[in-house]
Design a protein around this motif. Structure first.
Motif, PDB file in Angstrom:
ATOM      1  N   VAL A 177       0.764  -1.296  -0.105  1.00  0.00           N
ATOM      2  CA  VAL A 177      -0.120   0.024  -0.010  1.00  0.00           C
ATOM      3  C   VAL A 177       0.942   1.229  -0.008  1.00  0.00           C
ATOM      4  N   ALA A 178       0.562   2.339  -0.932  1.00  0.00           N
ATOM      5  CA  ALA A 178       1.290   3.513  -1.135  1.00  0.00           C
ATOM      6  C   ALA A 178       0.249   4.354  -0.893  1.00  0.00           C
ATOM      7  N   HIS A 179       0.711   5.318  -0.011  1.00  0.00           N
ATOM      8  CA  HIS A 179      -0.092   6.944   0.496  1.00  0.00           C
ATOM      9  C   HIS A 179       0.694   8.155   0.555  1.00  0.00           C
ATOM     10  N   ARG A 180       0.222   9.124   0.687  1.00  0.00           N
ATOM     11  CA  ARG A 180       0.801  10.240   0.784  1.00  0.00           C
ATOM     12  C   ARG A 180       1.592  10.366   2.021  1.00  0.00           C
ATOM     13  N   SER A 181       2.958  10.915   1.950  1.00  0.00           N
ATOM     14  CA  SER A 181       3.623  11.284   3.236  1.00  0.00           C
ATOM     15  C   SER A 181       3.389  12.832   3.610  1.00  0.00           C
ATOM     16  N   ASP A 182       2.891  13.464   2.752  1.00  0.00           N
ATOM     17  CA  ASP A 182       2.740  14.850   2.993  1.00  0.00           C
ATOM     18  C   ASP A 182       1.146  15.269   3.502  1.00  0.00           C
ATOM     19  N   GLY A 183       0.839  16.411   4.241  1.00  0.00           N
ATOM     20  CA  GLY A 183      -0.419  16.738   4.431  1.00  0.00           C
ATOM     21  C   GLY A 183      -1.252  16.995   3.035  1.00  0.00           C
ATOM     22  N   SER A 184      -2.109  16.257   2.833  1.00  0.00           N
ATOM     23  CA  SER A 184      -2.684  16.158   1.345  1.00  0.00           C
ATOM     24  C   SER A 184      -4.209  16.405   1.354  1.00  0.00           C
ATOM     25  N   GLY A 185      -4.621  17.021   0.044  1.00  0.00           N
ATOM     26  CA  GLY A 185      -6.077  17.185   0.142  1.00  0.00           C
ATOM     27  C   GLY A 185      -6.655  16.039  -0.475  1.00  0.00           C
ATOM     28  N   THR A 186      -5.593  15.229  -1.146  1.00  0.00           N
ATOM     29  CA  THR A 186      -5.920  13.874  -1.992  1.00  0.00           C
ATOM     30  C   THR A 186      -6.277  12.758  -1.014  1.00  0.00           C
ATOM     31  N   THR A 187      -5.422  12.831   0.180  1.00  0.00           N
ATOM     32  CA  THR A 187      -5.538  12.089   1.189  1.00  0.00           C
ATOM     33  C   THR A 187      -6.920  12.359   1.875  1.00  0.00           C
TER      34      THR A 187
END
Length: 357
Positions: A177-187
């Motif tokens: 599983v890959a996800h965002r490391s930064d604060g993200s609106g996509t997340t």
């Protein structure tokens, strides 16, 4: 011909045509006609704007900025794609003139109350992109998706995934599983979707950041997640449609509220936008929208602008650029995989922009 060159040429033609029309007629009120061109008012503008924020709409904003060089050669705009969270912080600190975000402002974002207006610009699907040898078509229900990203389902031949994909031979490959490391609106939008569509199964909450399981991988911006997925057989991640297409990754069809498995397309995103309720501040939520044709993980994106700028010239520049994004910019939105706003919402966005002074 690459996408950037093609879209710039198309957009340049639109801008030049708009300038010619502006010189021939003064009819029409750009403040009330949502299709009115902004190019005619930009040709003589001189100045510079700096912005930062969401990576989700970055491809679109960069293309619009590139085309601006043809319509207004003395008007320089830079947009630094650093993620919604970091963009909101820079905006709140006064480091940029406006910011891009896919998520709404929270008390923890460092943006003072009353210091911003939301201007919706475009929307797009968040894809569930994957890399699985021998599998070029995949269907996932929201419950299965939530289990994959929570790491309760860890292999591709798990019964939950098999049930979503009758007749498909799935390998026993481990899921990465890959996800965002930064604060993200996509997340934020992806996790808000899971919370809405699989409320009994999704346990991680929603927001620009969430506490992902320790055995997941993190990448910066949408492009970073795409790189992680592309690098490993068995990987899966959530990525905006534009970056997913650029990476060449396949993406899953997602089961929508009406029980239909729908691939991420602009048509599916437009269908989701049609049923979204717009709040008074112009924020709206097309996630998990009803309708057989809707793509359920469709996300909005906004620009944060100040209601009042200390420098009148800066206010003029911000209004000119954002109007350009909302009007002439529509000509290239689909070319770079973004859905335009419904006409009524576009008109409201332009009216919101008129409040800037």
């Amino acid at each position: 011909m690459n996408r950037t060159v093609l879209s710039r040429r198309v957009f340049a033609g639109v801008a030049v045509a708009a300038l010619a029309l502006a010189g021939c007629s003064s009819k029409g009120d750009p403040g009330t006609d949502p299709s009115a061109s902004a190019a005619g008012g930009l040709a003589s503008i001189t100045g510079e704007l700096k912005a930062s924020g969401a990576s989700f709409p970055n491809t679109y904003y960069q293309e619009v900025i590139l085309s601006l060089k043809d319509a207004a050669p003395n008007f320089k705009v830079t947009y630094n794609s650093i993620g919604s969270g970091a963009g909101k912080k820079e905006y709140g600190s006064g480091l940029v003139d406006f910011a891009g975000t896919d998520s709404t402002v929270k008390d923890t974002d460092g943006v003072p109350a009353g210091s911003y207006l939301y201007i919706p610009t475009v929307a797009a699907p968040i894809t569930v992109a994957y890399n699985l040898k021998g599998v070029d078509k995949l269907q996932l229900s929201p419950v299965t998706l939530s289990k994959i990203f929570q790491r309760t389902v860890k292999t591709w031949n798990a019964p939950e995934i098999a049930a979503d994909n009758p007749g498909v031979t799935l390998p026993a490959t481990a899921i990465s599983v890959a996800h965002r490391s930064d604060g993200s609106g996509t997340t934020s939008n992806f996790t808000k979707y899971l919370a809405a569509a699989a409320p009994d199964d999704w346990k991680l909450g929603s927001g620009d950041t969430v506490a992902w399981p320790a055995d997941t991988q993190a990448g910066a911006k949408n492009t970073g997640v795409a790189q992680l997925v592309k690098a490993a057989d068995g990987a899966i991640g959530y990525i905006d449609l534009s970056d997913a297409k650029d990476s060449g990754l396949p993406f899953a069809a997602i089961k929508n509220k009406d029980g239909q498995y729908v691939l991420p397309t602009l048509e599916g995103a437009t269908a989701a936008l049609a049923g979204a309720e717009v709040k008074d501040d112009l924020t709206f939520n097309p996630l998990n929208a009803a309708g057989a044709a809707t793509y359920p993980i469709t996300a909005p994106t906004y620009l944060l602008v100040k209601p009042k700028y200390d420098d009148p010239k800066k206010a003029e520049l911000v209004k000119a650029f954002v109007k350009y994004v909302l009007t002439d910019g529509k000509a290239i939105a689909a070319e770079v995989n973004y859905a335009v706003l419904p006409t009524e919402l576009q008109a409201k966005a332009l009216a919101q922009l008129d409040k800037v002074s």
